[in-house]
Design a protein around this motif. Structure first.
Motif, PDB file in Angstrom:
ATOM      1  N   ASN A 236      89.704  18.008  46.835  1.00  0.00           N
ATOM      2  CA  ASN A 236      88.974  17.746  48.083  1.00  0.00           C
ATOM      3  C   ASN A 236      88.655  16.268  48.224  1.00  0.00           C
ATOM      4  OD1 ASN A 236      88.901  20.368  49.066  1.00  0.00           O
ATOM      5  ND2 ASN A 236      86.915  20.838  48.152  1.00  0.00           N
ATOM      6  N   SER A 237      88.231  15.660  47.126  1.00  0.00           N
ATOM      7  CA  SER A 237      87.901  14.230  47.147  1.00  0.00           C
ATOM      8  C   SER A 237      89.119  13.392  47.501  1.00  0.00           C
ATOM      9  CB  SER A 237      87.349  13.797  45.780  1.00  0.00           C
ATOM     10  OG  SER A 237      86.151  14.456  45.476  1.00  0.00           O
ATOM     11  N   GLY A 238      90.277  13.746  46.913  1.00  0.00           N
ATOM     12  CA  GLY A 238      91.490  12.985  47.177  1.00  0.00           C
ATOM     13  C   GLY A 238      91.950  13.109  48.617  1.00  0.00           C
ATOM     14  N   ILE A 239      91.910  14.318  49.169  1.00  0.00           N
ATOM     15  CA  ILE A 239      92.322  14.521  50.560  1.00  0.00           C
ATOM     16  C   ILE A 239      91.390  13.785  51.513  1.00  0.00           C
ATOM     17  CG2 ILE A 239      92.545  16.250  52.398  1.00  0.00           C
ATOM     18  CD1 ILE A 239      93.473  18.229  50.217  1.00  0.00           C
ATOM     19  N   SER A 240      90.092  13.931  51.295  1.00  0.00           N
ATOM     20  CA  SER A 240      89.122  13.258  52.161  1.00  0.00           C
ATOM     21  C   SER A 240      89.258  11.747  52.078  1.00  0.00           C
ATOM     22  CB  SER A 240      87.702  13.684  51.781  1.00  0.00           C
ATOM     23  OG  SER A 240      87.511  15.061  51.996  1.00  0.00           O
ATOM     24  N   ALA A 241      89.448  11.225  50.864  1.00  0.00           N
ATOM     25  CA  ALA A 241      89.576   9.775  50.695  1.00  0.00           C
ATOM     26  C   ALA A 241      90.828   9.248  51.392  1.00  0.00           C
ATOM     27  CB  ALA A 241      89.608   9.426  49.208  1.00  0.00           C
ATOM     28  N   LEU A 242      91.920  10.008  51.363  1.00  0.00           N
ATOM     29  CA  LEU A 242      93.151   9.558  52.018  1.00  0.00           C
ATOM     30  C   LEU A 242      92.933   9.415  53.521  1.00  0.00           C
ATOM     31  CD1 LEU A 242      96.133   8.818  51.558  1.00  0.00           C
ATOM     32  CD2 LEU A 242      96.694  11.229  51.985  1.00  0.00           C
ATOM     33  N   TRP A 243      92.221  10.363  54.118  1.00  0.00           N
ATOM     34  CA  TRP A 243      91.927  10.264  55.554  1.00  0.00           C
ATOM     35  C   TRP A 243      90.896   9.174  55.835  1.00  0.00           C
ATOM     36  CZ3 TRP A 243      94.255  12.026  59.730  1.00  0.00           C
ATOM     37  CH2 TRP A 243      95.166  13.079  59.593  1.00  0.00           C
ATOM     38  N   ASN A 244      89.845   9.139  55.044  1.00  0.00           N
ATOM     39  CA  ASN A 244      88.744   8.209  55.343  1.00  0.00           C
ATOM     40  C   ASN A 244      89.121   6.746  55.141  1.00  0.00           C
ATOM     41  OD1 ASN A 244      87.192  10.442  55.907  1.00  0.00           O
ATOM     42  ND2 ASN A 244      86.196  10.489  53.904  1.00  0.00           N
ATOM     43  N   THR A 245      90.178   6.485  54.366  1.00  0.00           N
ATOM     44  CA  THR A 245      90.627   5.105  54.153  1.00  0.00           C
ATOM     45  C   THR A 245      91.895   4.800  54.956  1.00  0.00           C
ATOM     46  OG1 THR A 245      91.867   5.801  52.181  1.00  0.00           O
ATOM     47  CG2 THR A 245      89.611   5.009  51.846  1.00  0.00           C
ATOM     48  N   HIS A 246      92.157   5.636  55.961  1.00  0.00           N
ATOM     49  CA  HIS A 246      93.267   5.426  56.903  1.00  0.00           C
ATOM     50  C   HIS A 246      94.638   5.464  56.228  1.00  0.00           C
ATOM     51  CE1 HIS A 246      90.130   4.391  59.745  1.00  0.00           C
ATOM     52  NE2 HIS A 246      89.715   3.424  58.943  1.00  0.00           N
ATOM     53  N   GLY A 247      94.745   6.266  55.168  1.00  0.00           N
ATOM     54  CA  GLY A 247      96.037   6.390  54.508  1.00  0.00           C
ATOM     55  C   GLY A 247      96.863   7.558  55.004  1.00  0.00           C
ATOM     56  N   ALA A 248      96.219   8.541  55.641  1.00  0.00           N
ATOM     57  CA  ALA A 248      96.943   9.748  56.045  1.00  0.00           C
ATOM     58  C   ALA A 248      97.697   9.581  57.353  1.00  0.00           C
ATOM     59  CB  ALA A 248      95.960  10.919  56.163  1.00  0.00           C
ATOM     60  N   LEU A 249      97.084   8.900  58.313  1.00  0.00           N
ATOM     61  CA  LEU A 249      97.684   8.818  59.647  1.00  0.00           C
ATOM     62  C   LEU A 249      99.052   8.134  59.652  1.00  0.00           C
ATOM     63  CD1 LEU A 249      97.004   9.841  62.423  1.00  0.00           C
ATOM     64  CD2 LEU A 249      95.925   7.640  62.941  1.00  0.00           C
ATOM     65  N   PRO A 250      99.258   7.039  58.919  1.00  0.00           N
ATOM     66  CA  PRO A 250     100.601   6.449  58.900  1.00  0.00           C
ATOM     67  C   PRO A 250     101.668   7.404  58.367  1.00  0.00           C
ATOM     68  CG  PRO A 250      98.992   4.880  58.078  1.00  0.00           C
ATOM     69  CD  PRO A 250      98.282   6.199  58.205  1.00  0.00           C
ATOM     70  N   ILE A 251     101.304   8.247  57.410  1.00  0.00           N
ATOM     71  CA  ILE A 251     102.262   9.219  56.883  1.00  0.00           C
ATOM     72  C   ILE A 251     102.602  10.236  57.958  1.00  0.00           C
ATOM     73  CG2 ILE A 251     102.661  11.001  55.141  1.00  0.00           C
ATOM     74  CD1 ILE A 251     100.694   9.493  53.325  1.00  0.00           C
ATOM     75  N   LEU A 252     101.597  10.708  58.663  1.00  0.00           N
ATOM     76  CA  LEU A 252     101.825  11.682  59.711  1.00  0.00           C
ATOM     77  C   LEU A 252     102.675  11.094  60.830  1.00  0.00           C
ATOM     78  CD1 LEU A 252      99.584  14.395  61.017  1.00  0.00           C
ATOM     79  CD2 LEU A 252     100.496  12.817  62.690  1.00  0.00           C
ATOM     80  N   ARG A 253     102.380   9.861  61.218  1.00  0.00           N
ATOM     81  CA  ARG A 253     103.120   9.245  62.325  1.00  0.00           C
ATOM     82  C   ARG A 253     104.569   8.947  61.957  1.00  0.00           C
ATOM     83  NH1 ARG A 253      98.241   5.267  64.373  1.00  0.00           N
ATOM     84  NH2 ARG A 253      97.326   6.750  65.882  1.00  0.00           N
ATOM     85  N   LYS A 254     104.836   8.798  60.678  1.00  0.00           N
ATOM     86  CA  LYS A 254     106.209   8.597  60.222  1.00  0.00           C
ATOM     87  C   LYS A 254     107.076   9.807  60.587  1.00  0.00           C
ATOM     88  CE  LYS A 254     108.867   8.258  55.894  1.00  0.00           C
ATOM     89  NZ  LYS A 254     108.753   8.152  54.414  1.00  0.00           N
ATOM     90  N   TYR A 255     106.483  10.999  60.509  1.00  0.00           N
ATOM     91  CA  TYR A 255     107.231  12.231  60.766  1.00  0.00           C
ATOM     92  C   TYR A 255     106.968  12.782  62.169  1.00  0.00           C
ATOM     93  CZ  TYR A 255     108.311  12.224  55.809  1.00  0.00           C
ATOM     94  OH  TYR A 255     108.786  11.861  54.566  1.00  0.00           O
ATOM     95  N   ASP A 256     105.888  12.368  62.789  1.00  0.00           N
ATOM     96  CA  ASP A 256     105.517  12.892  64.091  1.00  0.00           C
ATOM     97  C   ASP A 256     104.954  11.757  64.949  1.00  0.00           C
ATOM     98  OD1 ASP A 256     104.898  14.507  66.209  1.00  0.00           O
ATOM     99  OD2 ASP A 256     103.176  15.466  65.259  1.00  0.00           O
ATOM    100  N   PRO A 257     105.810  10.846  65.402  1.00  0.00           N
ATOM    101  CA  PRO A 257     105.339   9.655  66.120  1.00  0.00           C
ATOM    102  C   PRO A 257     104.560   9.993  67.393  1.00  0.00           C
ATOM    103  CG  PRO A 257     107.644   9.418  65.466  1.00  0.00           C
ATOM    104  CD  PRO A 257     107.274  10.844  65.212  1.00  0.00           C
ATOM    105  N   LYS A 258     104.860  11.127  68.006  1.00  0.00           N
ATOM    106  CA  LYS A 258     104.220  11.478  69.273  1.00  0.00           C
ATOM    107  C   LYS A 258     103.053  12.428  69.106  1.00  0.00           C
ATOM    108  CE  LYS A 258     108.574  10.955  71.823  1.00  0.00           C
ATOM    109  NZ  LYS A 258     109.551  11.628  72.706  1.00  0.00           N
ATOM    110  N   GLY A 259     102.772  12.821  67.846  1.00  0.00           N
ATOM    111  CA  GLY A 259     101.737  13.830  67.617  1.00  0.00           C
ATOM    112  C   GLY A 259     100.346  13.288  67.775  1.00  0.00           C
TER     113      GLY A 259
END
Length: 259
Positions: A236-259
């Motif tokens: 839980n800590s790792g998932i939350s930290a990835l989002w809270n430090t803006h690390g998750a969105l670039p990964i998502l946009r790589k696969y879903d640019p329009k999402g």
């Protein structure tokens, strides 16, 4: 591919660690490695036909979670519906990209906070114009196809109890489900958009979603053996930290640019 983001749930506070870790947590800490079970399901986890290397959104996302936690992560393929058994046997420490796809599994595993949310729709052949409302699907003449141990089977009797349901073995893949509909052996399948996008790029007739305004929505994250609170807290800590430090969105946009 459309993946619905959670901008609220992932900011929830993570509970404090307990005094003693569970078996899986102790293995992870001792080896500094998380052994994560996966189900091959593009575009989240797919295997290169030539190199057998794993690739996909899930690989990038959970690698990033592991990096934040300072641990290594390895992946091994598991069969849908056997997550709890593999966790209980200690074959794996966690399941990556898991969620409450089959409600009966919720009694036997614990889920992390959602890593993201995924919509799921009823898909039919693009040539099919028979279904105007959801009630049109709830008829004895309608043939659904699903997979054992997957939401594609679990949701049909709950929402379309009058329809017929043919199930494929859990060792099948997403393409097998979609081919049943594309070739006319089934009328409909409940599935997420990711694998459909890849299927439609290479096959005809294509599949189309019905009733896009009201999808089934699933939280997707990781699961652990029931009661493995220490490991659950860490993930839980790792998932939350990835989002809270803006690390998750670039990964998502790589696969879903329009999402």
């Amino acid at each position: 591919m459309k993946i619905l983001l959670s901008l609220v749930v992932l900011l929830l506070a993570v509970p404090a660690y307990a005094a003693d870790g569970g078996e899986a947590y102790d293995r992870v800490i001792k080896s500094n490695t998380l052994r994560c079970g996966i189900m091959l399901w593009p575009p989240y986890f797919e295997m290169d036909a030539n190199t057998h290397a794993l690739k996909g959104f899930g690989v990038d996302f959970y690698n990033a979670v592991a990096e934040i936690l300072g641990i290594k992560i390895t992946y091994s393929e598991i069969i849908p519906g056997q997550q709890a058994e593999d966790l209980n046997r200690g074959k794996i420490d966690a399941v990556c990209n898991d969620g409450p796809y089959v409600f009966s599994a919720m009694k036997f595993v614990d889920y992390t906070v959602p890593a993201y949310y995924g919509p799921t729709y009823v898909y039919v052949s693009e040539k099919n114009t028979s279904f105007k409302t959801p009630d049109d699907l709830n008829k004895k003449a309608v043939r659904f196809v699903g997979m054992d141990g997957d939401l594609s089977s679990d949701l049909v009797p709950r929402h379309y109890p009058q329809a017929a349901l043919q199930t494929l073995p859990a060792t099948s893949d997403a393409a097998a489900l979609m081919l049943q509909v594309s070739t006319g052996k089934a009328d409909a399948v409940i599935i997420d958009p990711g694998p459909v996008d890849g299927f439609n790029a290479q096959n005809s007739p294509k599949l189309k979603p019905l009733f896009k305004e009201s999808p089934f929505v699933y939280p997707i994250g990781m699961s652990v053996k029931k009661g493995e609170q220490q490991l659950l807290n860490m993930l839980n800590s790792g998932i939350s930290a990835l989002w809270n430090t803006h690390g998750a969105l670039p990964i998502l946009r790589k696969y879903d640019p329009k999402g």
